[in-house]
Structure formats: C-alpha cells, structure tokens
Design a protein around this motif. Structure first.
Motif, PDB file in Angstrom:
ATOM      1  N   ALA B 181      -7.787  -7.292  28.080  1.00 31.27           N
ATOM      2  CA  ALA B 181      -8.431  -6.394  27.113  1.00 31.27           C
ATOM      3  C   ALA B 181      -7.557  -6.256  25.876  1.00 31.27           C
ATOM      4  O   ALA B 181      -8.045  -6.311  24.738  1.00 31.27           O
ATOM      5  CB  ALA B 181      -8.693  -5.037  27.748  1.00 31.27           C
ATOM      6  N   THR B 184      -7.843  -9.461  23.791  1.00 30.31           N
ATOM      7  CA  THR B 184      -9.107  -9.495  23.050  1.00 30.31           C
ATOM      8  C   THR B 184      -9.049  -8.586  21.844  1.00 30.31           C
ATOM      9  O   THR B 184      -9.464  -8.938  20.741  1.00 30.31           O
ATOM     10  CB  THR B 184     -10.259  -9.027  23.956  1.00 30.31           C
ATOM     11  N   MET B 185      -8.504  -7.403  22.090  1.00 34.02           N
ATOM     12  CA  MET B 185      -8.388  -6.415  21.012  1.00 34.02           C
ATOM     13  C   MET B 185      -7.608  -6.997  19.844  1.00 34.02           C
ATOM     14  O   MET B 185      -8.044  -6.935  18.695  1.00 34.02           O
ATOM     15  CB  MET B 185      -7.647  -5.212  21.607  1.00 34.02           C
ATOM     16  N   MET B 187      -7.101 -10.054  19.121  1.00 31.96           N
ATOM     17  CA  MET B 187      -7.800 -11.169  18.480  1.00 31.96           C
ATOM     18  C   MET B 187      -8.883 -10.663  17.553  1.00 31.96           C
ATOM     19  O   MET B 187      -9.177 -11.268  16.517  1.00 31.96           O
ATOM     20  CB  MET B 187      -8.418 -12.082  19.550  1.00 31.96           C
ATOM     21  N   ILE B 188      -9.495  -9.547  17.921  1.00 30.51           N
ATOM     22  CA  ILE B 188     -10.595  -9.048  17.100  1.00 30.51           C
ATOM     23  C   ILE B 188     -10.076  -8.313  15.877  1.00 30.51           C
ATOM     24  O   ILE B 188     -10.633  -8.422  14.790  1.00 30.51           O
ATOM     25  CB  ILE B 188     -11.512  -8.160  17.953  1.00 30.51           C
ATOM     26  N   VAL B 189      -8.967  -7.600  16.049  1.00 31.08           N
ATOM     27  CA  VAL B 189      -8.418  -6.866  14.915  1.00 31.08           C
ATOM     28  C   VAL B 189      -7.899  -7.833  13.852  1.00 31.08           C
ATOM     29  O   VAL B 189      -8.084  -7.639  12.659  1.00 31.08           O
ATOM     30  CB  VAL B 189      -7.291  -5.925  15.388  1.00 31.08           C
TER      31      VAL B 189
END
Lengths: 332, 351
Positions: B181, B184-185, B187-189
């Motif tokens: 998690a 992913t966080m 990578m998205i930020v």
C-alpha cells in the motif's frame, strides 16, 4: 424477542448511517459544496459547475463506494464461514490480483478499452483466481485447512501481481491508465460502470441472504452439517459463486480494494452475533459505511491529491489483520 | 567411502568436517554457473559465438565483442548473480530460523519493505528532471532500512511468548500488504514517469545496470555473504529448535536477532540493485536442500549458486525470448516460483 428488537434497531441504524455517509460523500470534497446546493442539484438542476460535479462525479462515487463496500463485506462474511478461516477475504485469496492481471492483460495485449468490456474481463479474472485457490487448497492430504487457503491465496496473488507488473513494464503507457485502478479507487467512475455490474451485485446480495440459513448450519462444522442433511458440496460451491459475483463485480467497478472483507464481518459479528440471517445484511451495511467513510477521508489527507481508497483500507485493515492473526490463529 | 572428511589444522584450534559428496555437487553447480554465465554473455541482441566470448574473457576478441561483453552484459550478469546469491542465502537463513519451509524474504515481507523504501527514496530525492538529488550510493541503505523495518514489524508483532512460525508467516503477509500500500501510494503521489520507473524496479530487473552500481553492490554483498558463511554453524544449532539450542549453551534470542539482521542486509542489497525479484529466496534453498542435505555450510553454498543460476537464467530468458522487448527477470522467477510454492504447500503435512 428482545434480541430481535435489538437486531432490528441495529439494522435500522446501519441503514441510517449508510444514508448519512452517502450524503456526506456527495457534499464534501475538493470542491466543497453546500448541503442546499446538493439538494438543488437534484431538484432544480441548473448546469452550474457545482451541480455538474454533484451529479456526475459525487453521486456515482458515493453509490459505487456504498455498493462496493457492502459487496466486499458480505463476500468476506461468507468466505469466513465457508472456509472457517477468520482471515479469509477476497483480497487475501488472490481474487483481486487475478482480476487485476486480466484487466491489465486485456489493455496491454488485446488493446481492449471501454469500461464495460473491462468489467467482464475483471469478472473472468476474479473467477479464475478464486477457482484456482479453492482447488489448490482443497487438494492434498487433509483437505482445505485455513492456513493452506491463506498461503495458496498469497502465492497466487504474488504470481498474478508479478505478471501484471511485467506487462506494465513492457507497455508503460498502460501504466498511467491502470495505476489508479490497480490501487483500488472509487474515484472518476461513471455511473454506467456501476449500471453494468449492478445486476450481478444485486443478484449476489439476494443469494447471500438466501444462503444465510444454510450458512448457519455450515458454521457448526462440516460433520454436524452433513449429519443435519445439508448438501455440503452444493452449499459450498454456491457460496463460492456468490463470492465471485460480489468480489468480481466490485473489482470490475472499483479495482482491488483489500481488507474490507476481513475487517467488517468481525466487527459486525461482535455487534449483532453469529446468526447469519442478521450478520450478512448487517455486514453489508457496515461495509458500505466503512468504505464510504474511508473514501471521504481519502479526499482530505493529501489534498489536493487523493489517496486511493484501497490504500486507505489497507492502512486501516492491516493492523486489524495482524490483531486477528495474533489472537485467533496461533492457538489452532 | 566415508561421507565426512575431518580436517584439523595442526596449529591452532580449528577443525571442520568436510562433506565430500556435497563438495562434489557444489563444484558441479559452480561449473554450471560458469556455463550459464558464458552462455548469457554470448546471447542477446547481438549474438556472439562461444569462442569469441571465451576469447573476450581472456582479453582477446574484437573491439565490438569487448564492448558488448564487458560494458553491456557483464555488469548486469554480475548484479543478477549477486542478487540471486543474496536472496537465496537470506531465504536459507530464514527457513532455518523459523523452521518453516515456506518462509522466504518475499512471503515474510522483507522484499516488500525494501521495495517501499526504494520507491519512497526515488520519489523523495529526485527533482523535476527525474535526476536524483542525492548519490545513488544511499539506495542500498534505504532498501536495507526498509527491509529492516519490515523484519522488525513482523518479528515484534508475531512475538507472543516466542515467535511461532505460522504466526510469523501470516503476519508477514499482512505487513507485505501494508508495504505494498505504501509503495502504491508513493507511485501515485509522484509523477507518472517515476511511477513507471518504480514499477520496472519493483518487478525486479537488472536491465541497464552499469559498473558503478556493481562497484557499490559487490563489496557490500560479498562481505555479508562471508559473514553468513561464518555464521553457518550457529544456524545449524538454531535449526534444532529452541530447547535444544538453549541446552547446547546458545544465547538463542541474541543469535536469532543477528541472523535476521544478516538476512535483512542480504535482501536489502539485492533489492536495492536488482529490485524485487520474487520467489528466488524460496525455491533456491529448497532445491539446495534436496541436493546437499540440510547442514548449513554446504546448504548455503549450494543455495547461493542455485540462486545465482536462477536469476541469470531468468534474466537471459527475459532479454532474449521476446526481442526486442525486455521482460523483467522477476516475472520469470515468479512464474516458476509460485507453482513451486503451491507444490510445497500441497506436499507439506503439518499445515
């Protein structure tokens, strides 16, 4: 009788909480709108930005979050009973990873586009992973043990997600398209996506409630259930099908969202008891509330960007998972 | 023929047992590794003949051969080799420690922890133009810290009057999910080009490594590997189980702590340079155990060699099979590893 009144009150409270969270989800967010405006957007729509946001962005989002949360929680509750595993849930069993791999493969290899088609693909992936994991953990010496189920799920999930990443490496233009989906999010989905899978979700809910009585018998243990004349194979395979309907439908709309299915049934059980006729609907309501709340808070944490709700549920859910693993599992 | 050869140094108080059969097999594996290494150097975009590869190794060959072999293929093969060795040895250590054949750096969350740390590192310390603002030398440290954090979490959380292996595996799965998690966080930020970079890296690939990275990685991992070999005798005692180890006069908890730290260090180094190449730490020690038995001296050596062979082969397949595309090595190790894991699951009796 008192128990029934209490349970009815709990269900009623759950429904009110779902309604309240939906309203909150519609009103609050990056473009803050007022309650009055939200009301007007539905009664006298005037085409302003706020109204557009409310009708096209917020409303679908709230509905999707609610439906996804309810489905995941119900699927989790069913699985925990069928597998007698307190840690069973769609995410842990590789269903999410399977759906994710199929979607990414469809986009990168077959150039598929369009949410409708993709939701079918996601369904297929979820079904395949579920069947794989169940077959693997049912094979072998002493049948399906909780530990084997969890580990087989973890392995299948790891395999599928590794393949997914491999595909994304080959085609990194697709990454942008699916990254947010892969994390699990209810943001930016059109109402049509929900419409496409809603029949399956609704069918899943109905079947869930119909199964409740049988699950009560099943919960007493396989031997007792067989002795009472329950057709174990039928009930178990029906349950798996319902889980695939619910979890696959959810993944198709919202991407892989983990831990709702583990957590919520436990909380629901501590409130309303273990009778599945109450437990299953109540889990559904609590799941909807949980996911809606997680989604609303996900908007505020790193404003103006959003945390994918799948990350939120993992952050809340993992401590819970660990708590259960410490409490229930070591003893067995 | 006797199985063991006792060796004593005439001076000093050093003596050890040599398992002759195991040594033969290890030598065989070593030659296999050499062969794989040579084949891997020959194949690829530009195909070289084996003769010219051998000539190049010994300093001959054309300038083009030199360039291809030494500048392009050698660094990535060395990194693949070192990463495979580290992961396999870490897996062997963990399996001995928790006495569970299913323990491995990936399942227990070490790899996920290191991945999360590296992605965070890439996201936090890079500027607009995607260049790192701090030296890449710090990357292994970040990976190590991430793996250490995950290990610590798993260890502390599964502690309940001692660490039960089953609980450790389950909690490892949970911690893995948490670390994923976080990844992913991050990578998205971060911006999208970073996400794709991070994604390649998470899958596990040795694509595009150069000599500079080798020069950072090699001393770090090689020294850890030497320490691991020196620690092998402690592992033998640990594997006997808590009570026997205590009775043998061992400070079990302290040793366990150091051994976990060693495994963490090995995983951190591998993950920092080759990414999250999965399942090597699981399957290599198993294969090794089949070959040379479970005494940790030969077991570690055989695991390391098998791990190296696996990763080099996975990389070779990845960069030749789908030309001109390159598939990350991690995809193939997962493709072999996950079914093997399931096979182990079906075979094991005690779960």
């Amino acid at each position: 009788m008192e128990n029934v009144t209490k349970n009815l009150l709990l269900l009623l409270g759950g429904m009110l909480a779902v309604a309240l969270c939906m309203l909150l989800s519609i009103v609050y967010g990056y473009t803050d709108t007022s309650w009055r405006e939200a009301y007007q957007a539905f009664v006298q729509f005037n085409g302003s930005t706020d109204h557009l946001v409310i009708q096209n962005v917020r409303l679908p989002r709230a509905l999707i979050a609610g439906a996804a949360g309810a489905s995941l929680a119900m699927a989790g509750a069913i699985m925990q009973t069928v597998t007698k595993n307190p840690l069973a849930a769609p995410g842990i069993l590789g269903i999410n990873a399977g759906a994710g791999f199929f979607v990414v493969a469809a986009i990168t290899i077959f150039g598929l586009n369009g949410t409708q088609a993709l939701s079918w693909v996601a369904f297929a992936g979820a079904g395949l992973a579920a069947v794989l994991v169940f077959c693997i953990s049912a094979a072998g010496r002493e049948g399906m043990t909780p530990m084997k189920l969890t580990l087989a799920g973890a392995a299948i999930a790891a395999m599928f997600s590794s393949f997914t990443q491999g595909l994304l490496v080959l085609e990194d233009s697709a990454l942008e398209q699916v990254l947010f989906w892969l994390a699990g999010s209810v943001q930016g989905r059109k109402l049509e996506v929900l419409q496409a899978v809603f029949p399956y979700l609704a069918a899943g809910w109905v079947f869930t409630l119909l199964l409740a009585k049988k699950l009560n018998v099943l919960a007493m243990g396989d031997d007792v259930a067989r002795g009472l004349g329950l057709n174990l194979v039928l009930v178990k395979s029906l349950s798996v099908m319902v889980v695939v309907l619910l979890a696959g439908g959810t993944v198709a709309v919202a991407g892989p969202i983990g831990f709702v299915g583990i957590m919520v049934p436990h909380i629901a059980r501590s409130w309303i008891g273990i009778d599945h006729r109450w437990l299953l609907p109540f889990s559904g309501l609590l799941g909807a509330v949980f996911l809606l709340a997680a989604d609303i808070s996900a908007r505020y944490i790193i404003m103006p960007q959003e945390v994918p709700v799948g990350v939120m549920t993992a952050v809340i859910g993992v401590p819970f998972f660990i708590y259960i693993a410490r409490k229930g599992f070591g003893a067995q | 023929m006797k199985r063991y050869q006792v060796t004593r140094l005439s001076q000093g108080r050093i003596s050890f047992l040599l398992d002759l059969a195991a040594i033969k097999k290890i030598l065989l594996l070593f030659f296999l590794l050499l062969a794989v290494f040579t084949v891997s150097a020959a194949l690829g975009d530009i195909r070289l003949s084996f003769m010219s590869v051998l000539q190049t190794f010994t300093g001959g060959g054309t300038q083009l051969d030199q360039l291809v072999v030494f500048s392009f293929r050698m660094p990535r093969m060395i990194v693949a080799m070192l990463a495979g060795m580290s992961l396999a040895m870490a897996g062997a250590i963990l399996q001995g420690l928790v006495r569970n054949p299913l323990a491995s750096p990936d399942i227990i969350g070490l790899t996920a922890g290191a991945s999360a740390a590296v992605v965070s590192f890439l996201a936090l310390f890079s500027n607009e133009s995607n260049a790192l603002t701090v030296s890449i030398q710090w990357l292994p440290l970040a990976a190590f810290l991430g793996a250490a954090l995950a290990a610590l979490l798993v260890y502390v959380l599964s502690w309940k009057n001692g660490v039960s292996p089953v609980r450790m595996v389950l909690i490892g799965i949970g911690v893995s999910a948490l670390m994923q998690a976080a990844t992913t966080m991050m990578m998205i930020v971060g911006p999208i080009h970073q996400a794709s970079q991070a994604n390649i890296w998470i899958t596990g690939t040795v694509h595009g490594v150069n000599w500079k990275e080798v020069s950072i990685m090699a001393p770090y991992t090689v020294s850890l590997m030497i320490i691991t070999f020196l620690a092998a005798r402690h592992l033998n005692i640990q594997e006997l189980g808590e009570e026997l180890a205590v009775n043998a006069g061992v400070k079990v908890e302290r040793q366990r702590f150091w051994l976990i730290l060693l495994a963490t260090g090995l995983v951190g180094g591998a993950v920092a340079f080759a990414g999250g190449i999965g399942f090597v730490g699981l399957i290599a020690p198993h294969m090794a155990r089949r070959l040379v038995g479970s005494s940790f001296g030969p077991l570690l050596a055989a695991s390391a060699l098998l791990g190296a062979i696996l990763v080099i082969l996975a990389d070779l397949v990845g960069r030749t099979l789908f030309l001109p595309l390159e598939v990350p090595a991690g995809v193939f190790t997962a493709g072999i590893g996950a079914p093997y894991f399931i096979y182990l699951l079906l075979r094991s009796k005690r779960l």
